[in-house]
Design a protein around this motif. Sequence first.
Motif, mmCIF file in Angstrom:
data_model
loop_
_atom_site.group_PDB
_atom_site.id
_atom_site.type_symbol
_atom_site.label_atom_id
_atom_site.label_comp_id
_atom_site.label_asym_id
_atom_site.label_seq_id
_atom_site.Cartn_x
_atom_site.Cartn_y
_atom_site.Cartn_z
ATOM 1 N N VAL A 69 0.707 -1.268 0.083
ATOM 2 C CA VAL A 69 0.402 -0.486 -0.145
ATOM 3 C C VAL A 69 0.640 1.313 -0.082
ATOM 4 O O VAL A 69 0.615 1.959 -0.661
ATOM 5 N N VAL A 95 -6.624 -1.989 -5.956
ATOM 6 C CA VAL A 95 -7.252 -1.870 -4.888
ATOM 7 C C VAL A 95 -8.674 -1.004 -4.826
ATOM 8 O O VAL A 95 -8.658 0.560 -5.184
ATOM 9 N N VAL A 109 -5.120 -5.227 -0.961
ATOM 10 C CA VAL A 109 -4.576 -5.183 -2.408
ATOM 11 C C VAL A 109 -4.586 -6.197 -3.336
ATOM 12 O O VAL A 109 -4.537 -7.261 -2.693
#
Length: 261
Positions: A69, A95, A109
């Motif tokens: 992320v 995402v 993710v």
Amino acid sequence: MGLFDAFERKNCDVCGEKVGLLGGTKLKDGRLCKKCAAKLSPWISGLRGFTLEDIDRHLAEREENLEVVRNFNITHVVGNGYTKLYIDLDNQLAVITSNSNWRSSNPDVFRFSQLVSCDMNIHETETELKQKDPEGKEVSYNPKRFEYSYNFNVTLNVNSEWYNTVTFRMNNSTVKGFDNDQYDKYYLACEEMCEVIYALIGGDRDDIEETIAYYKKLAAQTSVKYDSSYYTRTSYRTVGRGSRDQNYYRQRDPRSNHYRF
């Protein structure tokens, strides 16, 4: 076991901290405190079927996810609605979240290769309108009258050890009525999300970028009255894609039941 032993505060089997009086989150062979449970994927289900070993592995994956992320390189943002799809096309990652500050919340993710299929669902709630008779009692109109409200969802099927389906709400508040700009906006947001996800599943970069550009242009256009040509106009890209044609979306659109074509 004494009467009060059942209420004895137990320890989390992951971090060792005390859990609540109700025993925390139960696993197949242990329990989690509230803090450790908050670190799990929000989509994980059936926790009583997972062992502590499973959860240790899942938490390690969540730490790895957090790093992904942090390094997520946004190449495209898709979404005319409340929920948005963030794409890292170079690394084939995605995402989906309604959280504007999503990097701090560690959303799952997805690799393009994990995406299996998706579908849209528009939930219609029908409420009968009443009138008062001379005695002040509520009675039905003749013929009966109704008002309708809607919520817009997209369900994503994924290949994951921890869950199989994820459902996203596309609108942040219930939409009243079907012949208005808000309905058009969220209907199109659902269709856009599904079409872009199917493009990601296909994995062809040119097709992905063409699909994103098409719906961005469509969303920017002035709203046109809903009529018999609506699905032909909005579902142009689905023609020739097997099951992904105009009828695919029309069958999932409740307002088509309220119009006579």
